[in-house]
Design a protein around this motif. Structure first.
Motif, mmCIF file in Angstrom:
data_model
loop_
_atom_site.group_PDB
_atom_site.id
_atom_site.type_symbol
_atom_site.label_atom_id
_atom_site.label_comp_id
_atom_site.label_asym_id
_atom_site.label_seq_id
_atom_site.Cartn_x
_atom_site.Cartn_y
_atom_site.Cartn_z
ATOM 1 N N GLU A 27 0.832 -1.206 0.000
ATOM 2 C CA GLU A 27 0.000 0.000 0.000
ATOM 3 C C GLU A 27 0.865 1.254 0.000
ATOM 4 O OE1 GLU A 27 -3.651 1.991 2.638
ATOM 5 O OE2 GLU A 27 -2.445 0.339 3.448
ATOM 6 N N VAL A 28 1.941 1.263 0.799
ATOM 7 C CA VAL A 28 2.832 2.413 0.862
ATOM 8 C C VAL A 28 3.564 2.596 -0.464
ATOM 9 C CG1 VAL A 28 4.964 3.246 1.915
ATOM 10 C CG2 VAL A 28 3.116 2.381 3.359
ATOM 11 N N ILE A 29 4.051 1.509 -1.053
ATOM 12 C CA ILE A 29 4.763 1.602 -2.327
ATOM 13 C C ILE A 29 3.856 2.168 -3.414
ATOM 14 C CG2 ILE A 29 5.742 0.195 -4.185
ATOM 15 C CD1 ILE A 29 6.964 -1.598 -2.028
ATOM 16 N N SER A 30 2.620 1.705 -3.451
ATOM 17 C CA SER A 30 1.667 2.204 -4.432
ATOM 18 C C SER A 30 1.373 3.681 -4.217
ATOM 19 C CB SER A 30 0.380 1.380 -4.359
ATOM 20 O OG SER A 30 -0.601 1.889 -5.241
ATOM 21 N N GLY A 37 4.938 9.968 -9.031
ATOM 22 C CA GLY A 37 4.980 9.638 -10.453
ATOM 23 C C GLY A 37 6.160 8.759 -10.816
ATOM 24 N N THR A 38 6.917 8.316 -9.829
ATOM 25 C CA THR A 38 8.065 7.433 -10.050
ATOM 26 C C THR A 38 7.717 6.052 -9.548
ATOM 27 O OG1 THR A 38 9.581 9.295 -9.722
ATOM 28 C CG2 THR A 38 10.516 7.077 -9.597
ATOM 29 N N ARG A 39 7.828 5.088 -10.410
ATOM 30 C CA ARG A 39 7.457 3.735 -10.028
ATOM 31 C C ARG A 39 8.569 3.114 -9.193
ATOM 32 N NH1 ARG A 39 3.760 0.066 -11.252
ATOM 33 N NH2 ARG A 39 4.295 -2.160 -11.157
ATOM 34 N N ILE A 40 8.208 2.586 -8.049
ATOM 35 C CA ILE A 40 9.153 1.886 -7.188
ATOM 36 C C ILE A 40 8.600 0.502 -6.899
ATOM 37 C CG2 ILE A 40 9.969 4.031 -6.148
ATOM 38 C CD1 ILE A 40 8.303 3.370 -3.690
ATOM 39 N N SER A 41 9.507 -0.413 -6.612
ATOM 40 C CA SER A 41 9.104 -1.800 -6.345
ATOM 41 C C SER A 41 9.691 -2.333 -5.052
ATOM 42 C CB SER A 41 9.537 -2.701 -7.516
ATOM 43 O OG SER A 41 10.939 -2.615 -7.716
ATOM 44 N N ASN A 42 10.751 -1.678 -4.536
ATOM 45 C CA ASN A 42 11.424 -2.164 -3.327
ATOM 46 C C ASN A 42 11.729 -0.979 -2.423
ATOM 47 O OD1 ASN A 42 14.057 -2.866 -1.710
ATOM 48 N ND2 ASN A 42 13.138 -4.834 -2.261
ATOM 49 N N VAL A 43 11.325 -1.072 -1.173
ATOM 50 C CA VAL A 43 11.503 0.035 -0.245
ATOM 51 C C VAL A 43 12.979 0.301 0.011
ATOM 52 C CG1 VAL A 43 11.054 0.848 2.099
ATOM 53 C CG2 VAL A 43 9.273 -0.364 0.845
ATOM 54 N N LEU A 117 6.174 6.138 6.451
ATOM 55 C CA LEU A 117 5.523 6.589 5.221
ATOM 56 C C LEU A 117 4.006 6.479 5.335
ATOM 57 C CD1 LEU A 117 7.945 5.022 2.582
ATOM 58 C CD2 LEU A 117 7.739 7.432 3.220
ATOM 59 N N SER A 118 3.541 5.444 6.038
ATOM 60 C CA SER A 118 2.103 5.320 6.263
ATOM 61 C C SER A 118 1.593 6.456 7.138
ATOM 62 C CB SER A 118 1.800 3.970 6.919
ATOM 63 O OG SER A 118 0.421 3.842 7.190
ATOM 64 N N ALA A 119 2.371 6.827 8.158
ATOM 65 C CA ALA A 119 1.987 7.954 9.015
ATOM 66 C C ALA A 119 2.013 9.266 8.243
ATOM 67 C CB ALA A 119 2.920 8.029 10.226
ATOM 68 N N LEU A 120 2.959 9.403 7.320
ATOM 69 C CA LEU A 120 3.009 10.597 6.477
ATOM 70 C C LEU A 120 1.787 10.676 5.567
ATOM 71 C CD1 LEU A 120 4.466 13.089 5.395
ATOM 72 C CD2 LEU A 120 5.764 11.584 3.861
ATOM 73 N N GLY A 121 1.358 9.525 5.054
ATOM 74 C CA GLY A 121 0.162 9.504 4.223
ATOM 75 C C GLY A 121 -1.076 9.937 4.993
ATOM 76 N N ALA A 122 -1.145 9.571 6.283
ATOM 77 C CA ALA A 122 -2.275 9.988 7.100
ATOM 78 C C ALA A 122 -2.191 11.474 7.433
ATOM 79 C CB ALA A 122 -2.327 9.155 8.376
ATOM 80 N N ALA A 123 -0.971 11.954 7.742
ATOM 81 C CA ALA A 123 -0.800 13.370 8.085
ATOM 82 C C ALA A 123 -1.030 14.273 6.882
ATOM 83 C CB ALA A 123 0.600 13.597 8.649
ATOM 84 N N SER A 124 -0.850 13.753 5.670
ATOM 85 C CA SER A 124 -1.018 14.576 4.469
ATOM 86 C C SER A 124 -2.467 15.013 4.270
ATOM 87 C CB SER A 124 -0.525 13.811 3.236
ATOM 88 O OG SER A 124 -1.339 12.660 3.000
ATOM 89 N N ARG A 125 -3.419 14.348 4.934
ATOM 90 C CA ARG A 125 -4.826 14.751 4.823
ATOM 91 C C ARG A 125 -5.055 16.141 5.410
ATOM 92 N NH1 ARG A 125 -8.394 10.505 3.715
ATOM 93 N NH2 ARG A 125 -7.456 8.426 3.718
ATOM 94 N N TYR A 134 -4.407 9.793 -0.750
ATOM 95 C CA TYR A 134 -4.105 9.638 0.666
ATOM 96 C C TYR A 134 -4.108 8.153 1.026
ATOM 97 C CZ TYR A 134 -5.948 14.435 0.485
ATOM 98 O OH TYR A 134 -6.203 15.736 0.163
ATOM 99 N N ILE A 135 -3.482 7.864 2.155
ATOM 100 C CA ILE A 135 -3.591 6.545 2.784
ATOM 101 C C ILE A 135 -3.707 6.760 4.286
ATOM 102 C CG2 ILE A 135 -2.344 5.244 1.014
ATOM 103 C CD1 ILE A 135 0.107 5.332 2.836
ATOM 104 N N GLY A 136 -4.265 5.784 4.969
ATOM 105 C CA GLY A 136 -4.395 5.879 6.423
ATOM 106 C C GLY A 136 -5.527 6.785 6.854
ATOM 107 N N ALA A 137 -5.840 6.718 8.123
ATOM 108 C CA ALA A 137 -6.916 7.522 8.703
ATOM 109 C C ALA A 137 -6.426 8.936 8.981
ATOM 110 C CB ALA A 137 -7.427 6.885 9.986
#
Length: 246
Positions: A27-30, A37-43, A117-125, A134-137
């Motif tokens: 989920e974080v990689i996606s 806009g940069t495709r990644i496959s490995n953290v 990164l998951s926490a950053l996705g939640a804070a970005s809201r 976005y990801i996360g609550a």
């Protein structure tokens, strides 16, 4: 890829691998791929130089990271990672959710990188101007109450119900557990549960005019000293020899 972990590092890596959440990592990689806009496959391999991380922070809030180094040198890579972590502070990611530089660059703890990164996705809201994805609550925001002095003064006048002695009608019934008491005979358990009564004195009452032990009521009718009769029952001394009766 060759694993160069030995000894204690190998034990720690095995413990971290047992906690690895591949679903969260995907989920974080996606999410990072969609935002940058940069495709990644490995953290570990794709984020090691810090370029994509700095780009991610700037996409969420432009200007979060300045002077991103593109030099292919270890200390520059770690410098980029450090700038990204500083940006995480300004973007609302808690320190406890962040990782250390070695966790990513030396792959000491990639799980913590994913959690950050998951926490950053939640804070970005909560970042104004960033429209996702976005990801996360959503991270909760503080709601500070600012009461006036008059309201606070009125509140101090109120006595709490607990301080007033109210206990909701509670009493002492049932506080003594009789379920383990030893009782004999039919109905004895029910009798044992009845409240105990004060014992009743069934003996004959003592005479009200009884003389105390050793007093004038128990003394002999003659003087023990000289043998003469007493002058009277209320006399304290013998009139002949002066013997004291009691």
């Amino acid at each position: 890829m060759t694993d160069y972990h030995f000894g204690l590092d190998a034990d720690l890596k095995r413990k971290q691998d047992s906690k690895w959440d591949q679903g969260l990592a995907d989920e974080v990689i996606s999410w990072v791929s969609n935002v940058t806009g940069t495709r990644i496959s490995n953290v570990g391999e794709d984020l090691k130089n810090g370029l994509i991380l700095c780009d991610l922070a700037n996409k969420i809030r432009p200007g979060s990271v300045n002077r991103v180094s593109t030099m292919n040198m270890a200390f520059k890579h770690m410098e980029n990672i450090g700038k990204f972590l500083s940006a995480c502070d300004s973007l609302g990611v808690k320190k406890t959710d962040q990782f250390m530089t070695v966790d990513l660059y030396e792959e000491k703890n990639l799980l913590q990188v994913v959690l950050c990164l998951s926490a950053l996705g939640a804070a970005s809201r909560n970042i104004a101007g960033f429209n996702g994805p976005y990801i996360g609550a959503r991270v909760s925001q503080s709601n500070v109450r600012d009461f006036s002095e008059e309201t606070l003064r009125e509140g101090r006048k109120i006595t709490p119900q607990l301080s007033q002695g109210s206990h909701g009608g509670a009493n002492q019934s049932g506080m003594h557990d009789t379920s383990r008491d030893i009782v004999r005979g039919p109905g004895a358990r029910d009798a044992a549960r009845q409240p105990r009564q004060q014992p009743v004195n069934r003996g004959s009452p003592a005479p009200q005019n009884a003389a105390p032990a050793g007093g004038a009521g128990n003394r002999p009718n003659f003087c023990p000293g000289c043998g003469d009769p007493q002058a009277g029952k209320t006399a304290k001394f013998c009139s002949q020899c002066g013997h004291k009766f009691f």
